[in-house]
Scaffold this motif. Sequence first.
Motif, PDB file in Angstrom:
ATOM      1  N   UNK A  56    -110.921 -11.990  19.404  1.00 17.92           N
ATOM      2  CA  UNK A  56    -110.942 -11.523  20.787  1.00 17.92           C
ATOM      3  C   UNK A  56    -109.749 -12.024  21.582  1.00 17.92           C
ATOM      4  N   UNK A  57    -109.425 -13.307  21.453  1.00 15.05           N
ATOM      5  CA  UNK A  57    -108.292 -13.853  22.202  1.00 15.05           C
ATOM      6  C   UNK A  57    -106.964 -13.318  21.680  1.00 15.05           C
ATOM      7  N   UNK A  58    -106.883 -13.069  20.357  1.00 16.64           N
ATOM      8  CA  UNK A  58    -105.656 -12.474  19.812  1.00 16.64           C
ATOM      9  C   UNK A  58    -105.413 -11.091  20.396  1.00 16.64           C
ATOM     10  N   UNK A  59    -106.486 -10.322  20.609  1.00 16.65           N
ATOM     11  CA  UNK A  59    -106.359  -8.989  21.196  1.00 16.65           C
ATOM     12  C   UNK A  59    -106.088  -9.071  22.691  1.00 16.65           C
ATOM     13  N   UNK A  60    -106.779  -9.966  23.391  1.00 11.32           N
ATOM     14  CA  UNK A  60    -106.546 -10.137  24.826  1.00 11.32           C
ATOM     15  C   UNK A  60    -105.093 -10.521  25.103  1.00 11.32           C
ATOM     16  N   UNK A 119     -99.477 -15.600  22.405  1.00 12.77           N
ATOM     17  CA  UNK A 119     -98.358 -14.653  22.277  1.00 12.77           C
ATOM     18  C   UNK A 119     -97.119 -15.341  21.725  1.00 12.77           C
ATOM     19  N   UNK A 120     -96.910 -16.570  22.152  1.00 17.56           N
ATOM     20  CA  UNK A 120     -95.703 -17.299  21.740  1.00 17.56           C
ATOM     21  C   UNK A 120     -95.740 -17.687  20.260  1.00 17.56           C
ATOM     22  N   UNK A 121     -96.884 -18.165  19.789  1.00 11.31           N
ATOM     23  CA  UNK A 121     -96.925 -18.672  18.408  1.00 11.31           C
ATOM     24  C   UNK A 121     -97.409 -17.633  17.401  1.00 11.31           C
ATOM     25  N   UNK A 122     -98.049 -16.546  17.893  1.00 14.44           N
ATOM     26  CA  UNK A 122     -98.442 -15.455  17.000  1.00 14.44           C
ATOM     27  C   UNK A 122     -99.851 -15.520  16.452  1.00 14.44           C
ATOM     28  N   UNK A 123    -100.632 -16.505  16.841  1.00 12.61           N
ATOM     29  CA  UNK A 123    -102.011 -16.595  16.376  1.00 12.61           C
ATOM     30  C   UNK A 123    -102.878 -17.311  17.417  1.00 12.61           C
ATOM     31  N   UNK A 172    -117.753 -24.840  14.171  1.00 10.68           N
ATOM     32  CA  UNK A 172    -117.045 -23.731  13.521  1.00 10.68           C
ATOM     33  C   UNK A 172    -115.692 -23.518  14.192  1.00 10.68           C
ATOM     34  N   UNK A 173    -114.671 -23.289  13.373  1.00  9.50           N
ATOM     35  CA  UNK A 173    -113.341 -22.970  13.879  1.00  9.50           C
ATOM     36  C   UNK A 173    -112.879 -21.645  13.289  1.00  9.50           C
ATOM     37  N   UNK A 174    -111.970 -20.993  14.017  1.00 10.90           N
ATOM     38  CA  UNK A 174    -111.452 -19.689  13.592  1.00 10.90           C
ATOM     39  C   UNK A 174    -109.982 -19.590  13.967  1.00 10.90           C
ATOM     40  N   UNK A 175    -109.175 -19.063  13.066  1.00  9.23           N
ATOM     41  CA  UNK A 175    -107.757 -18.774  13.328  1.00  9.23           C
ATOM     42  C   UNK A 175    -107.563 -17.281  13.133  1.00  9.23           C
ATOM     43  N   UNK A 176    -106.949 -16.607  14.109  1.00  5.99           N
ATOM     44  CA  UNK A 176    -106.832 -15.148  14.073  1.00  5.99           C
ATOM     45  C   UNK A 176    -105.441 -14.693  14.487  1.00  5.99           C
ATOM     46  N   UNK A 177    -105.075 -13.482  14.051  1.00  6.37           N
ATOM     47  CA  UNK A 177    -103.791 -12.869  14.415  1.00  6.37           C
ATOM     48  C   UNK A 177    -104.004 -11.373  14.629  1.00  6.37           C
ATOM     49  N   UNK A 178    -103.203 -10.758  15.500  1.00  6.92           N
ATOM     50  CA  UNK A 178    -103.392  -9.348  15.823  1.00  6.92           C
ATOM     51  C   UNK A 178    -102.753  -8.399  14.821  1.00  6.92           C
ATOM     52  N   UNK A 179    -103.337  -7.208  14.720  1.00  8.89           N
ATOM     53  CA  UNK A 179    -102.829  -6.112  13.893  1.00  8.89           C
ATOM     54  C   UNK A 179    -102.367  -5.012  14.842  1.00  8.89           C
ATOM     55  N   UNK A 192     -97.102  -0.065  18.699  1.00 10.76           N
ATOM     56  CA  UNK A 192     -96.948  -1.493  18.993  1.00 10.76           C
ATOM     57  C   UNK A 192     -98.119  -2.062  19.778  1.00 10.76           C
ATOM     58  N   UNK A 193     -99.281  -1.413  19.703  1.00 11.20           N
ATOM     59  CA  UNK A 193    -100.466  -1.897  20.404  1.00 11.20           C
ATOM     60  C   UNK A 193    -101.368  -2.658  19.430  1.00 11.20           C
ATOM     61  N   UNK A 194    -101.913  -3.775  19.897  1.00 16.64           N
ATOM     62  CA  UNK A 194    -102.838  -4.561  19.075  1.00 16.64           C
ATOM     63  C   UNK A 194    -104.165  -3.825  18.996  1.00 16.64           C
ATOM     64  N   UNK A 195    -104.498  -3.309  17.816  1.00 18.06           N
ATOM     65  CA  UNK A 195    -105.696  -2.489  17.648  1.00 18.06           C
ATOM     66  C   UNK A 195    -106.792  -3.196  16.852  1.00 18.06           C
ATOM     67  N   UNK A 196    -106.478  -4.326  16.268  1.00 20.34           N
ATOM     68  CA  UNK A 196    -107.456  -5.057  15.460  1.00 20.34           C
ATOM     69  C   UNK A 196    -106.978  -6.490  15.316  1.00 20.34           C
ATOM     70  N   UNK A 197    -107.846  -7.297  14.748  1.00 19.96           N
ATOM     71  CA  UNK A 197    -107.491  -8.678  14.473  1.00 19.96           C
ATOM     72  C   UNK A 197    -108.057  -9.115  13.139  1.00 19.96           C
ATOM     73  N   UNK A 198    -107.330  -9.973  12.451  1.00 18.31           N
ATOM     74  CA  UNK A 198    -107.785 -10.576  11.195  1.00 18.31           C
ATOM     75  C   UNK A 198    -107.925 -12.075  11.426  1.00 18.31           C
ATOM     76  N   UNK A 199    -108.965 -12.659  10.866  1.00 20.86           N
ATOM     77  CA  UNK A 199    -109.172 -14.090  11.063  1.00 20.86           C
ATOM     78  C   UNK A 199    -109.762 -14.740   9.826  1.00 20.86           C
ATOM     79  N   UNK A 200    -109.699 -16.059   9.797  1.00 18.07           N
ATOM     80  CA  UNK A 200    -110.484 -16.857   8.854  1.00 18.07           C
ATOM     81  C   UNK A 200    -111.347 -17.802   9.680  1.00 18.07           C
ATOM     82  N   UNK A 201    -112.602 -17.974   9.251  1.00 16.73           N
ATOM     83  CA  UNK A 201    -113.540 -18.837   9.956  1.00 16.73           C
ATOM     84  C   UNK A 201    -114.183 -19.801   8.975  1.00 16.73           C
TER      85      UNK A 201
END
Length: 282
Positions: free
Chosen positions: A165-169, A208-212, A223-230, A235-244
Amino acid sequence: MDFQDNQVSSARKSRGRPRGWDDKTAQNTIKSLDRAMEVFEYLSEAQGKPLSQLADEMGQSPATVYRVLITLEGRGLVEFDRYEQVWHIGPRAFVIGARYLRRTSLVDRARPIMRRLMEATGETANLGVEREGAVLFLSQVETHASIRAFFPPGTLSQMHASGIGKALLAHMDADRLERVLSANALEAFTDFTITDQSALHADLALIRERGYSVDNEEKNIGMRCIAAPVFDLNNEAVAGISVSGPTSRVGSEEITRFSQPVVEAAQALTEAIGGEAASRTS
């Protein structure tokens, strides 16, 4: 695999490819077609060039390049600007590309990428999109570990307390971001949930600066999660991939280590759907 399975496998292969499929030697390639595709691909990257310049830059004779261009023009794949005397990619190329995109399924393309991500990190990989101001989880590849995150397809999660969610926001334009945040209260789920708008905006700038992004126990304690936008072709972020994963395995030092394969997975899916990442801004 038994005899019957071998027969089925052979039948499937014969319908889609001939014997010697893996033989990529010159005898199995069409040189003229290969040369035409070379010209077509070069023109797609260097549009608006005259014949002489194209031939010179490609190291081909003008006569050869001209024959290729005329052939492609007949199919609408390239077009000639008679006023400027230069060649461009034609509208038919877009039509064919659009057909490819219609064939492309985000979930189908993501599955092998998510599986590689899970294997690289040892943690559960997730795919999600934004739907009406929330994260909708579409797919998951679970880790083999006994303790793991679980977001079955169809699960909804608030964006401000989600890695995806934050990667998309972070990559929404200002107006859309304002609409999403104003329509959804920043509910506190744990003591670590970001509930202040100024703090959230600061976190989004860092993402935005670091990419994730990082969900640091913001939705569920432990629980922790790291995510990045697709990104799509606009050039619009339409999805996100993460590991939790649990904080016992995803400690502070793992955040940096996991961020690289997560970002690489998001980039791979971006390319797989014909997208292009937006430039990072602070």
